[in-house]
Every structure is written in C-alpha cells, then in structure tokens.
Design an enzyme around this catalytic site. Structure first.
Site, PDB file in Angstrom:
ATOM      1  N   GLY A 147       0.797  -1.224   0.000  1.00 42.88           N
ATOM      2  CA  GLY A 147       0.000   0.000   0.000  1.00 42.88           C
ATOM      3  C   GLY A 147       0.824   1.265   0.000  1.00 42.88           C
ATOM      4  O   GLY A 147       0.533   2.205  -0.749  1.00 42.88           O
ATOM      5  N   ASP A 168      10.364  -7.386  -0.875  1.00 37.47           N
ATOM      6  CA  ASP A 168       9.036  -7.899  -0.513  1.00 37.47           C
ATOM      7  C   ASP A 168       8.997  -9.372  -0.874  1.00 37.47           C
ATOM      8  O   ASP A 168       9.506  -9.763  -1.924  1.00 37.47           O
ATOM      9  CB  ASP A 168       7.944  -7.125  -1.283  1.00 37.47           C
ATOM     10  CG  ASP A 168       6.569  -7.274  -0.637  1.00 37.47           C
ATOM     11  OD1 ASP A 168       6.160  -8.421  -0.360  1.00 37.47           O
ATOM     12  OD2 ASP A 168       5.913  -6.246  -0.407  1.00 37.47           O
ATOM     13  N   ASN A 176      -5.460  -6.945  -2.258  1.00 34.85           N
ATOM     14  CA  ASN A 176      -4.436  -5.886  -2.274  1.00 34.85           C
ATOM     15  C   ASN A 176      -4.818  -4.750  -3.221  1.00 34.85           C
ATOM     16  O   ASN A 176      -4.398  -3.609  -3.056  1.00 34.85           O
ATOM     17  CB  ASN A 176      -3.086  -6.432  -2.783  1.00 34.85           C
ATOM     18  CG  ASN A 176      -2.502  -7.546  -1.935  1.00 34.85           C
ATOM     19  OD1 ASN A 176      -1.770  -8.366  -2.437  1.00 34.85           O
ATOM     20  ND2 ASN A 176      -2.829  -7.588  -0.653  1.00 34.85           N
ATOM     21  N   LEU A 177      -5.582  -5.091  -4.257  1.00 34.45           N
ATOM     22  CA  LEU A 177      -5.723  -4.164  -5.393  1.00 34.45           C
ATOM     23  C   LEU A 177      -6.539  -2.913  -5.060  1.00 34.45           C
ATOM     24  O   LEU A 177      -6.495  -1.939  -5.800  1.00 34.45           O
ATOM     25  CB  LEU A 177      -6.342  -4.896  -6.596  1.00 34.45           C
ATOM     26  CG  LEU A 177      -5.510  -6.088  -7.104  1.00 34.45           C
ATOM     27  CD1 LEU A 177      -6.249  -6.793  -8.232  1.00 34.45           C
ATOM     28  CD2 LEU A 177      -4.125  -5.650  -7.556  1.00 34.45           C
ATOM     29  N   ASN A 237       4.718  -2.642   9.465  1.00 34.48           N
ATOM     30  CA  ASN A 237       4.568  -3.615  10.556  1.00 34.48           C
ATOM     31  C   ASN A 237       5.695  -3.421  11.575  1.00 34.48           C
ATOM     32  O   ASN A 237       6.749  -2.856  11.252  1.00 34.48           O
ATOM     33  CB  ASN A 237       4.499  -5.051  10.031  1.00 34.48           C
ATOM     34  CG  ASN A 237       5.805  -5.504   9.412  1.00 34.48           C
ATOM     35  OD1 ASN A 237       6.852  -5.519  10.051  1.00 34.48           O
ATOM     36  ND2 ASN A 237       5.744  -5.864   8.134  1.00 34.48           N
ATOM     37  N   CYS A 279      14.853   9.040  16.571  1.00 29.45           N
ATOM     38  CA  CYS A 279      14.740   7.800  15.819  1.00 29.45           C
ATOM     39  C   CYS A 279      13.334   7.244  16.070  1.00 29.45           C
ATOM     40  O   CYS A 279      12.550   7.832  16.817  1.00 29.45           O
ATOM     41  CB  CYS A 279      15.827   6.807  16.214  1.00 29.45           C
ATOM     42  SG  CYS A 279      15.585   6.016  17.811  1.00 29.45           S
ATOM     43  N   CYS A 282      12.476   6.791  19.676  1.00 28.21           N
ATOM     44  CA  CYS A 282      12.137   7.980  20.471  1.00 28.21           C
ATOM     45  C   CYS A 282      10.607   8.120  20.496  1.00 28.21           C
ATOM     46  O   CYS A 282      10.031   8.660  21.430  1.00 28.21           O
ATOM     47  CB  CYS A 282      12.728   9.239  19.858  1.00 28.21           C
ATOM     48  SG  CYS A 282      14.522   9.344  19.909  1.00 28.21           S
ATOM     49  N   CYS A 296      -3.699  -6.940  12.959  1.00 27.06           N
ATOM     50  CA  CYS A 296      -3.128  -6.541  11.673  1.00 27.06           C
ATOM     51  C   CYS A 296      -3.736  -7.238  10.465  1.00 27.06           C
ATOM     52  O   CYS A 296      -3.850  -6.634   9.410  1.00 27.06           O
ATOM     53  CB  CYS A 296      -1.615  -6.703  11.661  1.00 27.06           C
ATOM     54  SG  CYS A 296      -0.918  -7.575  13.026  1.00 27.06           S
ATOM     55  N   CYS A 353      16.321   7.534  25.041  1.00 26.78           N
ATOM     56  CA  CYS A 353      15.783   6.570  24.064  1.00 26.78           C
ATOM     57  C   CYS A 353      16.619   5.287  24.072  1.00 26.78           C
ATOM     58  O   CYS A 353      17.850   5.335  24.056  1.00 26.78           O
ATOM     59  CB  CYS A 353      15.817   7.214  22.673  1.00 26.78           C
ATOM     60  SG  CYS A 353      15.545   6.055  21.328  1.00 26.78           S
TER      61      CYS A 353
HETATM   62 ZN   LIG Z   1      15.797   7.481  19.538  1.00 20.77          ZN
END
Ligand SMILES: [Zn+2]
Length: 374
Positions: A147, A168, A176-177, A237, A279, A282, A296, A353
């Site tokens: 997507g 992938d 999916n389409l 994910n 990042c 964080c 999911c 972090c």
């Molecule tokens: Zn970080």
C-alpha cells in the site's frame, strides 16, 4: 538596441569559435540538456549578468550568443554590450539552424529522451539539471511493495530515481488491489516485486529496478539496505520498523517512516546523520504488548490513505536525495482523512531513548515477533 548587435550565421560562428571566440548558449537549462553547440558554454539568459563574471578575462575575448532561434541571443548580446563587452555577436537562426546546417553538437547532460521526460523537473531551479543527475545516481531502498510502497515506487520511478531496490516476499492478492496500485488484476499470484518491476519499467524504462524477493529479517537487514541513499519503510509492521530503525542507525542512512490505520496515517523522517534527529524508538521505545497491538490481518484501511502517506514518503525521499527543503525530521505529520486535517506534532530526540539515547547499547539485530491482537 538589438539593431546594434552584429548577426552572424552558425557557420561564421563556428569559424570565429575556432579562432578563439567564446560561444555562449543562453537557452534554459532544460533546453540545453538535450545538447548544445560543441565547445559552447551554457548560461541561461537570465543568469548571464550574474555568471558572465565567472568567465574571467573575457573583456577582450569575442563573445557569441546563441539560443533556440536567434531572438533571445540578440537580447543577450545586447545586454552583454551594456555590461561593457565590446565584441559581441548573435547567431541568427539559433541552435535550430546550427543543427540543420550539420554543425558539431555536444551531447547535453541528458539525451533527448531524458531532457523531454524530466523537462518539468529541469524547469525547477531547485532541481534543474544538477538535481536530475543526482536523482539519476540515487539508490533508494523501498521495503514493501504494498500500500505505501506502490505510490512511492511509482512516483520515484517517474521522477527518475536511478535505482529502486524493492524488498518484498509476498504475492499479489485480489484484496491488495483496493490500494496497491503497482499491481494488476492479471498479475494476481505473481510475486509483488516482479509485478512491481513490470509497472515501474513500463512507466520509466530508464529506471533500474532491483528485486529482492525476501522478507526483511535480522539476518539480512544490513545487506538489503547497505549502499542506498535513502530507505523508505513501506512495510507498515512492527518487526520491520524496529529492524530498519536499528540498521538505519548502524549504517547512517535516513529512514522515511510511514504508517496507516483505518482513516489515519502518519509520516516522519529519522535521519541518523543529524545530531538533532530522533529515531523511531524515540517515538515508540519498545514494541507494543499484544493486547495493545492492532489486529493486523483484518485491520481495515481506506484505500486512498496509503496513497497519501506513500506519496509523502516519496516526496521526503526526493528532498533528501536533492538536499532541498525542510525534511520531516523531528516532526510527526498526522493525517486524518475523515476530518481532512493534517496535524504536525513536534517529535524531539529523547535523551533516554533505548535506540539513540546516550546510554543506548546496540546488542545486534533482533527479530521482533509480529504482534497481533487476534
Ligand atoms: Zn531514539
């Protein structure tokens, strides 16, 4: 004023060029990109006053100007005379007649196909010929041809990113389409990477598509993204996010993050080359507990939404390659399609972090379990 300017034929210009005159092609960058008279210097007319000084010691050197048909070169020659250059002539008939007369032409930075294909980029001073060349040399890794990856890959290919690496291991499914516009009904069952390569080469055959039909894991993450300029996380994910976050820090590669859920999405850029950049951890220090994670497999999403988020990711990737604009570093852009709102949250770097904080320790890559509520 233009009447004062001497007009000469392309052949006369060539002869004078051989005797030491400097021929200046005053057409725009995108026009010159397709080629120009051999030995000519390319300076767009608008920039002539500013840049002619760079060609130092030219006060006494005869100057010749050429454009497409001979009109702009007259104006340019006239302007040069006003700047104090005494020996200036304009080539009548311009580059068109130069070519028609069979005089020597140097290939531009681009062949005719590229000059035409990228003409709208070449017209932008922020991109221009130099930026387009940069895009052509760029290598972008795209994790996920789904997507988010679909719109991102299509527009990056269209923009002329030189090499796109698609990672992938899934196959195209009918469900999916609704949003994965890289694929096609006739390609259901095909590997997504291969289906994507067909679409991308069809859109822009100049782009090199490198296909990696494997799942991103702790064991291969560095090998898959090393050597790229930008990494786009289009997998949406948690396992991939934590792996890419760690690898982008280890390799010093900017990471363009995107996520979608139902009618909302978010985008940010994590750039470990910048001291002030947060990042991913964080934002989300640890993977969510099972009870907090979304379901999911069945989570719905408005088909358009990954399109919007994936295009924002592509836009950020192009900016990073070109070094233009203000990347989404330290900012989390949140989009709500139902409310039609874009909200920007400040996302400062977290000193404690577990990923990039001062006491963080890199203990190797870890395959996080894909967590789903159901
Ligand atoms: Zn970080």
């Amino acid at each position: 004023m233009p009447a004062e300017v001497e007009q000469i034929t392309p052949l006369q210009a060539l002869e004078r060029q051989r005797r030491g005159a400097l021929l200046i092609d005053v057409r725009e960058d995108d026009e010159r990109a397709g080629g120009m008279p051999e030995g000519a210097a390319g300076i767009a007319r608008a920039a002539l006053g500013q840049r002619i000084g760079e060609l130092a010691g030219l006060r006494d050197r005869p100057l010749l100007t050429i454009c497409a048909t001979g009109h702009r070169s007259m104006l340019a020659a006239s302007a040069l005379r006003q700047l104090g250059y005494a020996h200036v002539a304009s080539v009548s008939g311009g580059f068109r007649r130069w070519q028609a007369d069979g005089l020597p032409v140097a290939a531009g930075a681009f062949d005719a196909d590229a000059a035409d294909r990228y003409s709208r980029h070449l017209l932008l001073p922020e991109v221009g010929a130099a930026g387009q060349i940069r895009l052509g040399k760029a290598r972008v890794a795209l994790i996920g041809a789904g997507g988010l990856g679909s719109p991102a890959a299509l527009y990056l290919a269209a923009a002329g990113v030189g090499t796109l690496t698609l990672v992938d291991d899934d196959k195209v499914e009918k469900s999916n389409l609704q949003r994965q516009v890289l694929h096609a009904d006739a390609r259901i069952g095909m590997l997504k990477t291969e289906s994507a390569a067909i679409s991308l080469s069809g859109l822009n055959p100049r782009v090199r598509v490198e296909v990696r039909s494997e799942r991103l894991r702790a064991a291969n993450v560095e090998a898959l993204i090393r050597g790229h300029d930008v990494v786009i996380d289009g997998a949406d994910n948690f396992p991939t996010r934590y792996l890419l976050d760690a690898a982008s820090r280890q390799l010093g590669l900017p990471l363009v993050y995107g996520a979608v859920h139902r009618f909302t999405g978010q985008v940010s850029v994590f750039d470990p080359r910048r001291a002030d950049s947060p990042c991913y951890r964080c934002l989300f220090p640890e993977p969510p507990a099972a009870e907090d994670a979304p379901n999911c497999t069945q989570a719905g999403v408005l088909g358009v939404l990954p399109g919007i988020i994936g295009l924002l990711q592509a836009s950020e990737a192009i900016k990073l390659v070109l070094g233009i604009g203000n990347p989404l570093v330290g900012r989390l852009l949140c989009i709500d399609a139902l409310a039609a709102t874009f909200r920007e949250l400040r996302l400062p770097r977290d000193p404690s972090c577990p990923g990039c904080g001062s006491t963080a320790v890199f203990g190797g890559y870890e395959d996080v379990q894909q967590i789903c509520a159901r």
